[in-house]
Design a protein around this motif. Structure first.
Motif, PDB file in Angstrom:
ATOM      1  N   LYS A  40       0.835  -1.206   0.000  1.00 19.72           N
ATOM      2  CA  LYS A  40       0.000   0.000   0.000  1.00 19.72           C
ATOM      3  C   LYS A  40       0.869   1.254   0.000  1.00 19.72           C
ATOM      4  CE  LYS A  40      -3.672   2.400   2.495  1.00 19.72           C
ATOM      5  NZ  LYS A  40      -4.547   2.416   3.698  1.00 19.72           N
ATOM      6  N   ASN A  41       1.924   1.243   0.818  1.00 19.41           N
ATOM      7  CA  ASN A  41       2.823   2.402   0.863  1.00 19.41           C
ATOM      8  C   ASN A  41       3.596   2.564  -0.444  1.00 19.41           C
ATOM      9  OD1 ASN A  41       2.145   3.272   3.428  1.00 19.41           O
ATOM     10  ND2 ASN A  41       3.806   2.180   4.454  1.00 19.41           N
ATOM     11  N   THR A  42       4.093   1.453  -1.004  1.00 22.68           N
ATOM     12  CA  THR A  42       4.841   1.564  -2.269  1.00 22.68           C
ATOM     13  C   THR A  42       3.917   1.982  -3.411  1.00 22.68           C
ATOM     14  OG1 THR A  42       4.587  -0.810  -2.705  1.00 22.68           O
ATOM     15  CG2 THR A  42       6.598  -0.103  -1.569  1.00 22.68           C
ATOM     16  N   ASP A  43       2.664   1.506  -3.390  1.00 25.33           N
ATOM     17  CA  ASP A  43       1.708   1.919  -4.421  1.00 25.33           C
ATOM     18  C   ASP A  43       1.407   3.410  -4.331  1.00 25.33           C
ATOM     19  OD1 ASP A  43       1.543  -0.561  -5.531  1.00 25.33           O
ATOM     20  OD2 ASP A  43      -0.398  -1.095  -4.653  1.00 25.33           O
ATOM     21  N   THR A  44       1.315   3.924  -3.103  1.00 27.07           N
ATOM     22  CA  THR A  44       1.081   5.358  -2.911  1.00 27.07           C
ATOM     23  C   THR A  44       2.252   6.172  -3.456  1.00 27.07           C
ATOM     24  OG1 THR A  44      -0.223   4.908  -0.921  1.00 27.07           O
ATOM     25  CG2 THR A  44       0.596   7.157  -1.199  1.00 27.07           C
ATOM     26  N   LEU A  45       3.459   5.704  -3.184  1.00 26.00           N
ATOM     27  CA  LEU A  45       4.652   6.375  -3.707  1.00 26.00           C
ATOM     28  C   LEU A  45       4.700   6.284  -5.233  1.00 26.00           C
ATOM     29  CD1 LEU A  45       7.265   5.004  -1.129  1.00 26.00           C
ATOM     30  CD2 LEU A  45       6.500   7.382  -1.294  1.00 26.00           C
ATOM     31  N   ASP A  46       4.366   5.108  -5.761  1.00 25.49           N
ATOM     32  CA  ASP A  46       4.436   4.871  -7.204  1.00 25.49           C
ATOM     33  C   ASP A  46       3.406   5.697  -7.967  1.00 25.49           C
ATOM     34  OD1 ASP A  46       5.214   3.731  -9.639  1.00 25.49           O
ATOM     35  OD2 ASP A  46       3.752   2.128  -9.446  1.00 25.49           O
ATOM     36  N   ALA A  47       2.205   5.853  -7.386  1.00 28.85           N
ATOM     37  CA  ALA A  47       1.158   6.636  -8.052  1.00 28.85           C
ATOM     38  C   ALA A  47       1.627   8.066  -8.305  1.00 28.85           C
ATOM     39  CB  ALA A  47      -0.112   6.641  -7.214  1.00 28.85           C
ATOM     40  N   VAL A  48       2.328   8.641  -7.339  1.00 25.40           N
ATOM     41  CA  VAL A  48       2.880   9.986  -7.517  1.00 25.40           C
ATOM     42  C   VAL A  48       4.034   9.947  -8.513  1.00 25.40           C
ATOM     43  CG1 VAL A  48       4.050  11.903  -6.353  1.00 25.40           C
ATOM     44  CG2 VAL A  48       2.154  10.722  -5.226  1.00 25.40           C
ATOM     45  N   GLY A  49       4.801   8.848  -8.492  1.00 24.54           N
ATOM     46  CA  GLY A  49       5.911   8.715  -9.426  1.00 24.54           C
ATOM     47  C   GLY A  49       5.463   8.728 -10.869  1.00 24.54           C
ATOM     48  N   ASN A  50       4.299   8.140 -11.158  1.00 25.23           N
ATOM     49  CA  ASN A  50       3.771   8.175 -12.525  1.00 25.23           C
ATOM     50  C   ASN A  50       3.504   9.601 -12.972  1.00 25.23           C
ATOM     51  OD1 ASN A  50       3.713   5.394 -13.164  1.00 25.23           O
ATOM     52  ND2 ASN A  50       1.926   5.121 -11.864  1.00 25.23           N
ATOM     53  N   THR A  51       2.985  10.417 -12.047  1.00 25.04           N
ATOM     54  CA  THR A  51       2.709  11.815 -12.378  1.00 25.04           C
ATOM     55  C   THR A  51       4.002  12.597 -12.557  1.00 25.04           C
ATOM     56  OG1 THR A  51       0.611  11.749 -11.161  1.00 25.04           O
ATOM     57  CG2 THR A  51       1.547  13.915 -11.601  1.00 25.04           C
ATOM     58  N   THR A  52       4.985  12.379 -11.661  1.00 30.25           N
ATOM     59  CA  THR A  52       6.244  13.136 -11.772  1.00 30.25           C
ATOM     60  C   THR A  52       6.980  12.785 -13.056  1.00 30.25           C
ATOM     61  OG1 THR A  52       7.503  11.489 -10.486  1.00 30.25           O
ATOM     62  CG2 THR A  52       6.492  13.307  -9.267  1.00 30.25           C
ATOM     63  N   LYS A  53       6.912  11.505 -13.478  1.00 26.88           N
ATOM     64  CA  LYS A  53       7.562  11.119 -14.732  1.00 26.88           C
ATOM     65  C   LYS A  53       6.901  11.808 -15.920  1.00 26.88           C
ATOM     66  CE  LYS A  53       7.294   6.656 -13.855  1.00 26.88           C
ATOM     67  NZ  LYS A  53       7.391   5.183 -14.033  1.00 26.88           N
ATOM     68  N   ALA A  54       5.577  11.900 -15.885  1.00 33.04           N
ATOM     69  CA  ALA A  54       4.863  12.580 -16.973  1.00 33.04           C
ATOM     70  C   ALA A  54       5.171  14.069 -16.976  1.00 33.04           C
ATOM     71  CB  ALA A  54       3.362  12.355 -16.821  1.00 33.04           C
ATOM     72  N   VAL A  55       5.208  14.666 -15.782  1.00 32.59           N
ATOM     73  CA  VAL A  55       5.497  16.100 -15.665  1.00 32.59           C
ATOM     74  C   VAL A  55       6.901  16.408 -16.177  1.00 32.59           C
ATOM     75  CG1 VAL A  55       5.956  17.921 -13.982  1.00 32.59           C
ATOM     76  CG2 VAL A  55       3.848  16.602 -13.829  1.00 32.59           C
ATOM     77  N   THR A  56       7.860  15.548 -15.828  1.00 25.51           N
ATOM     78  CA  THR A  56       9.236  15.785 -16.273  1.00 25.51           C
ATOM     79  C   THR A  56       9.357  15.679 -17.784  1.00 25.51           C
ATOM     80  OG1 THR A  56      10.003  14.833 -14.194  1.00 25.51           O
ATOM     81  CG2 THR A  56      11.640  15.133 -15.905  1.00 25.51           C
ATOM     82  N   LYS A  57       8.597  14.765 -18.393  1.00 25.32           N
ATOM     83  CA  LYS A  57       8.612  14.686 -19.855  1.00 25.32           C
ATOM     84  C   LYS A  57       8.102  15.999 -20.457  1.00 25.32           C
ATOM     85  CE  LYS A  57       8.147   9.681 -20.356  1.00 25.32           C
ATOM     86  NZ  LYS A  57       8.052   9.261 -18.958  1.00 25.32           N
ATOM     87  N   GLY A  58       7.033  16.564 -19.866  1.00 26.34           N
ATOM     88  CA  GLY A  58       6.529  17.856 -20.337  1.00 26.34           C
ATOM     89  C   GLY A  58       7.570  18.945 -20.188  1.00 26.34           C
ATOM     90  N   TYR A  59       8.266  18.935 -19.070  1.00 24.38           N
ATOM     91  CA  TYR A  59       9.343  19.907 -18.819  1.00 24.38           C
ATOM     92  C   TYR A  59      10.454  19.752 -19.851  1.00 24.38           C
ATOM     93  CZ  TYR A  59      13.482  21.798 -16.388  1.00 24.38           C
ATOM     94  OH  TYR A  59      14.628  22.464 -16.063  1.00 24.38           O
ATOM     95  N   ALA A  60      10.855  18.506 -20.114  1.00 27.80           N
ATOM     96  CA  ALA A  60      11.931  18.257 -21.071  1.00 27.80           C
ATOM     97  C   ALA A  60      11.542  18.717 -22.471  1.00 27.80           C
ATOM     98  CB  ALA A  60      12.283  16.770 -21.081  1.00 27.80           C
ATOM     99  N   ILE A  61      10.286  18.467 -22.838  1.00 34.36           N
ATOM    100  CA  ILE A  61       9.821  18.861 -24.175  1.00 34.36           C
ATOM    101  C   ILE A  61       9.762  20.384 -24.298  1.00 34.36           C
ATOM    102  CG2 ILE A  61       7.865  18.797 -25.774  1.00 34.36           C
ATOM    103  CD1 ILE A  61       7.233  16.013 -24.463  1.00 34.36           C
ATOM    104  N   GLY A  62       9.186  21.042 -23.293  1.00 33.08           N
ATOM    105  CA  GLY A  62       9.094  22.506 -23.327  1.00 33.08           C
ATOM    106  C   GLY A  62      10.455  23.166 -23.367  1.00 33.08           C
ATOM    107  N   SER A  63      11.376  22.668 -22.545  1.00 30.33           N
ATOM    108  CA  SER A  63      12.725  23.244 -22.525  1.00 30.33           C
ATOM    109  C   SER A  63      13.443  22.984 -23.845  1.00 30.33           C
ATOM    110  CB  SER A  63      13.534  22.664 -21.359  1.00 30.33           C
ATOM    111  OG  SER A  63      13.671  21.261 -21.481  1.00 30.33           O
ATOM    112  N   ALA A  64      13.170  21.819 -24.453  1.00 34.05           N
ATOM    113  CA  ALA A  64      13.795  21.518 -25.744  1.00 34.05           C
ATOM    114  C   ALA A  64      13.328  22.490 -26.818  1.00 34.05           C
ATOM    115  CB  ALA A  64      13.472  20.082 -26.164  1.00 34.05           C
ATOM    116  N   ALA A  65      12.047  22.866 -26.763  1.00 38.43           N
ATOM    117  CA  ALA A  65      11.514  23.806 -27.756  1.00 38.43           C
ATOM    118  C   ALA A  65      12.214  25.161 -27.653  1.00 38.43           C
ATOM    119  CB  ALA A  65      10.010  23.971 -27.563  1.00 38.43           C
ATOM    120  N   LEU A  66      12.330  25.678 -26.423  1.00 40.50           N
ATOM    121  CA  LEU A  66      13.019  26.963 -26.243  1.00 40.50           C
ATOM    122  C   LEU A  66      14.492  26.859 -26.612  1.00 40.50           C
ATOM    123  CD1 LEU A  66      11.532  28.396 -22.902  1.00 40.50           C
ATOM    124  CD2 LEU A  66      11.140  29.201 -25.226  1.00 40.50           C
TER     125      LEU A  66
END
Length: 696
Positions: free
Chosen positions: A459-485
């Motif tokens: 349960k604890n690892t799933d809670t950590l992992d659920a946030v990890g899925n969001t942070t991985k997606a957010v970082t991809k958005g960050y990487a793409i936006g920074s690449a454009a600039l």
């Protein structure tokens, strides 16, 4: 204005880089001192470690072959002069590639050891699990920015102080370092993406869909390959991606300043990006101290955002004082703030489209009730729609940063955009920390499942992992936006290099058919590149499916837990496939700008750059965000919505996630590397093709 003695800005940047690396070493020691759990947990973790190390070693050997070849080409084809010294470019290229590989090795080596320690810590509390996972991720983040800043600032110091290269010519020699980082980024993103998604898709199609067993079930022969893939794709791959973007953006901003601002800002304008990077590294280190949960609080995303907000605020304060000291113009500071604001809004936009809390993901989940077809249609629609807000954000940032650049004493709008890009990437250390946290927690959950630990731990690892899925997606958005600039700055630097070589202004007019030809070719490349990667994942996943089915059929007792799957077979399949299939995309990225530049001329190449930037950015956003939404729609159903696990909606969502996997973790993120490799190569060859005119 200069500091007394030897403490000038480039030297301080080198010192700060060593501070970041020293802090990373301290975090490594702290993580390794944590408890690693039972014998069974350690055995599972060792299998993941061995698989990750074997893949990275073989990938590095493949990269070494290309690196030696390109080293020789640079050393013997670029003229040996102060302006564009081929040997110095070649040496920089090799060190850039080496540092990028080293950053990946450090980060992944710690991640595959932090995973089991996160599992053990999670058996005690969610709070302790978060601390171990985040510290493991922070090692990757600080190693990336430390080595990138050390490479750029270190070479600049060597060129200007030890070799006597004029300060306005030294930034051009840094291009070799950037190119080395770009090459490794491309291979790491492509190879890691193929590895992780082939293993993931193969494991899901047979394990979840056909056999109905949970994710990370030890009975699945592809489960170790899947866990290895999380690290080679999301840890080593993302680290190499942002290492390259960080380094190349610094270099491009310095080249731009050296080309156009020597009469207004002088040396300070060239070295100012190094000052911004140094301040943000210190701010990122401090920001890591604020990522923690209270004893009763359980909102992990809030804890991670707290660290990012502190880093951003400290960076902004530092930017103000260093701008006043080095530039003396508030407008340049405002341009830097634009970059920090873009970082914030990229995170917000990406989280909206990929988090289970918001409408897009819930809409895909609901569509799964009527089957896989409607799930896929809904996911594609969300991915296409997700391009709107990022484009508005980037366009707004370009307008505002350009305005501040024009209003400043530099009177150069593009420099304003360059500073915004540098500021956006300056917080890369903490951004990668939150991203690398993701594969660590994902692996931690897998180890808990395979070791059959109590439900409380999972349960604890799933809670950590659920946030990890969001942070991985957010970082991809960050990487793409920074690449454009970053790509826009690289394109401007390309035009400046052409002008410098020919002593005349280059105008890329849409009325010139050569520019239009380049636009079409540039727009085509992301499609051809993505097609190759998607097909590669499909072929490798098919091999995994065949192997997993074979083992379930031939090895007696797997489903009852008495038989032992042959995990190494699947690891070997995806390793060979990834190394083989990453060659064509790499060749395409390197040869396309060279062939267009040589045979169609600099105007066509300029058109190609614009085409690949615009189309590549839009495709990367659509694929990465849409894939992330598909993934979390599946998890939203698994949390008990629309019938939960095992329901028809869940089976449809698994199919949708299978389609989205190579979107979000292979083709989408790899487009960043494609854009920057093509721009970097174009910048290197610009002086050689500047006077080349084939037609008209």
């Amino acid at each position: 204005m200069n500091l007394p003695g030897f403490l000038d800005v480039p030297t301080i940047a080198v010192i700060v880089a060593f501070i970041a690396l020293a802090y990373a070493i301290g975090l490594i020691i702290n993580v390794l001192l944590q408890e690693s759990g039972s014998k069974k947990m350690r055995e599972i973790a060792k299998s993941i470690q061995e698989g990750a190390a074997a893949y990275l070693n073989r990938q590095s050997f493949t990269i070494l072959f290309f690196a030696i070849l390109i080293f020789l080409v640079l050393a013997y084809t670029i003229p040996q002069g102060d302006y564009n010294n081929g040997l110095l470019l070649a040496v920089g290229f090799f060190v850039g590639a080496l540092f990028s590989v080293l950053a990946g090795y450090i980060g992944m080596s710690v991640s595959v050891r932090a995973n089991v320690r996160t599992t053990k810590a999670s058996s005690k509390s969610l709070r302790k699990g978060l601390m171990v996972a985040f510290k493991g991720g922070a090692v990757t983040g600080l190693s990336v920015v430390g080595l990138a800043l050390l490479g750029v600032a270190g070479f600049y110091v060597i060129f200007t102080k030890m070799m006597g290269v004029p300060t306005d010519q030294a930034p051009n020699l840094l291009l070799g370092f950037g190119f080395g980082a770009s090459l490794v980024s491309l291979f790491a993103r492509v190879g890691g993406g193929i590895f992780t998604k082939a293993a993931d898709v193969g494991a899901d199609l047979v394990g979840k869909v056909e056999k109905g067993i949970p994710e990370d079930d030890p009975r699945n022969p592809a489960v170790i390959a899947d866990n290895v893939g999380d690290n080679v794709g999301d840890c080593a791959g993302m680290g190499a991606d942002l290492f390259e973007t960080y380094a190349v953006t610094l270099i491009a901003a310095m080249i731009l300043a050296a080309s156009t601002l020597t009469t207004t800002l002088g040396v300070n304008g060239i070295e100012y990006p190094l000052a911004l990077g140094s301040i943000a590294v210190i701010a990122s280190i401090i920001g890591t101290w604020f990522v923690r949960l209270g004893k009763k609080k359980k909102n992990i995303m809030t804890a991670l955002y707290r660290g990012m907000i502190v880093t951003g605020l400290l960076s902004a304060a530092g930017f103000y004082f260093v701008t006043d000291w080095m530039i003396g113009d508030i407008h340049i500071f405002y341009a830097a703030v634009v970059g920090l604001v873009v970082t914030l809004f990229v995170n917000v936009i990406t989280e909206y489209y990929t988090s289970t809390e918001y409408k897009p993901v819930k809409k895909i989940a609901k569509s799964s009730e009527t089957g896989a077809g409607t799930n896929i249609i809904s996911g594609l629609a969300v991915g296409l729609e997700s391009t709107f807000l990022p484009v508005i954000l980037i366009v707004t940032a370009i307008i505002v940063a350009y305005f501040f650049g024009e209003a400043s004493m530099a009177e150069n709008g593009i420099y304003g955009i360059a500073i915004a890009a540098v500021a956006m990437l300056s917080t890369t250390g903490l951004v990668i920390a939150t991203d690398s946290y993701g594969p660590i927690t994902d692996n931690a959950g897998g180890i808990a499942e395979m070791a059959k630990l109590p439900a409380k731990v999972r349960k604890n690892t799933d809670t950590l992992d659920a946030v990890g899925n969001t942070t991985k997606a957010v970082t991809k958005g960050y990487a793409i936006g920074s690449a454009a600039l970053a790509a826009l700055v690289l394109f401007q630097a390309y035009t400046e290099e052409l002008a410098k070589a020919t002593h005349e202004e280059f105008i890329f007019s849409l009325s010139d058919y050569r520019v239009l030809i380049g636009l079409f070719i540039g727009g085509l490349l992301p499609f051809l590149f993505s097609s190759s990667l998607m097909e590669s994942v499909g072929k490798a996943a098919n091999q995994v499916v065949v192997e997993v089915r074979r083992q379930f059929k031939e090895i007696k007792g797997i489903m009852t837990g008495k038989g032992q799957p042959e995990y190494g077979k699947c690891v070997d399949i995806v390793t060979k496939a990834a190394l083989k299939e990453m060659v064509f995309p790499g060749i395409l990225a390197v040869l396309a700008p060279i062939l267009v530049g040589v045979f169609l001329g600099p105007l066509a190449l300029g058109g190609l750059l614009v085409g690949v930037i615009v189309v590549g950015f839009l495709m990367a956003v659509s694929m990465s965000t849409g894939g992330g939404a598909w993934d979390n729609a599946k998890k939203y159903i698994e949390d008990g919505n629309f019938g939960g696990k095992g329901s028809d909606a869940h089976k449809a969502a698994v199919v949708g996630d299978t389609v989205g996997d190579p979107y979000k973790d292979t083709a989408g993120p790899a487009l960043n590397a494609l854009i920057k490799v093509i721009n970097t190569i174009s910048l290197i060859i610009a002086p050689l093709i500047a006077g080349l005119v084939i037609w008209g």
